[in-house]
Design a protein around this motif. Structure first.
Motif, PDB file in Angstrom:
ATOM      1  N   ALA A   1       0.835  -1.208   0.000  1.00 37.99           N
ATOM      2  CA  ALA A   1       0.000   0.000   0.000  1.00 37.99           C
ATOM      3  C   ALA A   1       0.869   1.257   0.000  1.00 37.99           C
ATOM      4  O   ALA A   1       0.471   2.310  -0.490  1.00 37.99           O
ATOM      5  N   ALA A   2       2.081   1.142   0.552  1.00 32.70           N
ATOM      6  CA  ALA A   2       2.999   2.289   0.587  1.00 32.70           C
ATOM      7  C   ALA A   2       3.846   2.359  -0.682  1.00 32.70           C
ATOM      8  O   ALA A   2       4.712   3.227  -0.799  1.00 32.70           O
ATOM      9  N   GLY A   3       3.625   1.435  -1.604  1.00 37.89           N
ATOM     10  CA  GLY A   3       4.320   1.497  -2.885  1.00 37.89           C
ATOM     11  C   GLY A   3       5.560   0.619  -2.994  1.00 37.89           C
ATOM     12  O   GLY A   3       6.259   0.666  -4.001  1.00 37.89           O
ATOM     13  N   PHE A   4       5.840  -0.176  -1.951  1.00 36.65           N
ATOM     14  CA  PHE A   4       7.001  -1.070  -2.015  1.00 36.65           C
ATOM     15  C   PHE A   4       6.595  -2.420  -2.593  1.00 36.65           C
ATOM     16  O   PHE A   4       5.438  -2.813  -2.521  1.00 36.65           O
ATOM     17  N   GLY A   5       7.592  -3.098  -3.144  1.00 38.86           N
ATOM     18  CA  GLY A   5       7.373  -4.470  -3.564  1.00 38.86           C
ATOM     19  C   GLY A   5       7.579  -5.379  -2.364  1.00 38.86           C
ATOM     20  O   GLY A   5       8.408  -5.093  -1.497  1.00 38.86           O
ATOM     21  N   ALA A   6       6.822  -6.462  -2.320  1.00 44.85           N
ATOM     22  CA  ALA A   6       6.946  -7.403  -1.200  1.00 44.85           C
ATOM     23  C   ALA A   6       6.714  -8.813  -1.716  1.00 44.85           C
ATOM     24  O   ALA A   6       5.977  -9.015  -2.688  1.00 44.85           O
ATOM     25  N   ASN A   7       7.372  -9.759  -1.059  1.00 49.97           N
ATOM     26  CA  ASN A   7       7.120 -11.163  -1.386  1.00 49.97           C
ATOM     27  C   ASN A   7       7.284 -12.001  -0.127  1.00 49.97           C
ATOM     28  O   ASN A   7       8.233 -11.815   0.625  1.00 49.97           O
ATOM     29  N   TRP A   8       6.348 -12.888   0.069  1.00 51.36           N
ATOM     30  CA  TRP A   8       6.313 -13.782   1.241  1.00 51.36           C
ATOM     31  C   TRP A   8       6.855 -15.133   0.793  1.00 51.36           C
ATOM     32  O   TRP A   8       6.235 -15.797  -0.037  1.00 51.36           O
ATOM     33  N   ILE A   9       8.004 -15.486   1.346  1.00 54.35           N
ATOM     34  CA  ILE A   9       8.596 -16.761   0.958  1.00 54.35           C
ATOM     35  C   ILE A   9       8.900 -17.595   2.216  1.00 54.35           C
ATOM     36  O   ILE A   9       8.784 -17.106   3.347  1.00 54.35           O
ATOM     37  N   THR A  10       9.293 -18.809   1.970  1.00 51.72           N
ATOM     38  CA  THR A  10       9.775 -19.675   3.064  1.00 51.72           C
ATOM     39  C   THR A  10      11.026 -20.397   2.540  1.00 51.72           C
ATOM     40  O   THR A  10      12.027 -19.759   2.304  1.00 51.72           O
ATOM     41  N   GLY A  11      10.982 -21.695   2.335  1.00 53.55           N
ATOM     42  CA  GLY A  11      12.111 -22.430   1.769  1.00 53.55           C
ATOM     43  C   GLY A  11      13.219 -22.712   2.780  1.00 53.55           C
ATOM     44  O   GLY A  11      12.999 -22.694   3.998  1.00 53.55           O
ATOM     45  N   TRP A  12      14.424 -22.942   2.248  1.00 53.63           N
ATOM     46  CA  TRP A  12      15.581 -23.363   3.055  1.00 53.63           C
ATOM     47  C   TRP A  12      15.744 -22.513   4.308  1.00 53.63           C
ATOM     48  O   TRP A  12      15.897 -23.019   5.423  1.00 53.63           O
TER      49      TRP A  12
END
Ligand SMILES: Cc1cc2nc3c(=O)[nH]c(=O)nc-3n(C[C@H](O)[C@H](O)[C@H](O)COP(=O)(O)O)c2cc1C
Length: 188
Positions: A125-136
């Motif tokens: 909403a503030a204009g940043f890119g975001a990604n929710w990950i998990t993995g190793w």
């Protein structure tokens, strides 16, 4: 807000770059992440922020801890560590911690998931890119040791934040008719 939610999507992790959110901006997003339903007010989650030089130091800790691993495992882990901890300017690890008592563990885990999503949404909403990950980095004992995640804790999400020019097309979304039903007595 509805228009934002109707079109939001994750940024490709490889596109996340400086500048990340300022410290004040990040604290605002974290306060929003902490404003989620939480049965019993247990606060069954906590946040670990990794930014700036700490990203390299943490990566080095993990790589050093893998010194005795077979070379091919070490190489693979090193690539994964670099992908998670050295590309995005800000990384937030959302740690789920189950509090013993009457509230079912699944409810506490879901609350941690809600915190992850609020963080992704606030940053977006503030204009940043975001990604929710998990993995190793979310599951390996070496990562847990370096992040000081306790035996009673788990990683609900690693949220990567940064500026992005990600323009990936939207992915397929489920057809509501396949997932929504209106209860009636003859459903089965
Ligand atoms: C709990 C959880 C773990 C995930 N772990 C990964 C991961 O390790 N790697 C990955 O590429 N995507 C992972 N994803 C999916 C990304 O968040 C993906 O970019 C996202 O589903 C895109 O959704 P959106 O387009 O609605 O934002 C994970 C999602 C969830 C909910």
């Amino acid at each position: 807000m509805l228009a934002f939610l109707e079109s939001r999507r994750s940024a490709a992790t490889a596109t996340l770059r400086e500048p990340g959110p300022s410290e004040a901006g990040l604290r605002r997003f974290l306060a929003i992440a902490a404003r989620v339903p939480d049965h019993g007010a247990l606060t069954p989650w906590r946040f670990i922020v990794v930014r700036g030089e700490a990203r390299n130091t943490l990566s080095r800790h993990m790589i050093d801890a893998l010194a005795s691993a077979p070379p091919e495992d070490r190489l693979l882990a090193e690539q994964k560590i670099k992908k998670v901890f050295t590309i995005a300017p800000v990384i937030v690890i959302v740690v789920s911690r189950i509090v013993a008592g009457d509230i079912p563990a699944v409810e506490q885990t879901l609350s941690a998931g809600a915190a992850c999503m609020n963080l992704v949404t606030a940053a977006g909403a503030a204009g940043f890119g975001a990604n929710w990950i998990t993995g190793w980095a979310a599951y390996h004992p070496v990562a847990h040791a370096a992040l000081q995640i306790g035996p009673e804790e788990s990683v609900a999400g690693i949220i990567l934040l940064g500026t992005t020019d990600s323009t990936q097309p939207d992915r397929a979304r489920p057809d509501l008719d396949t997932i929504v039903s209106y209860w009636n007595p003859d459903m089965n």
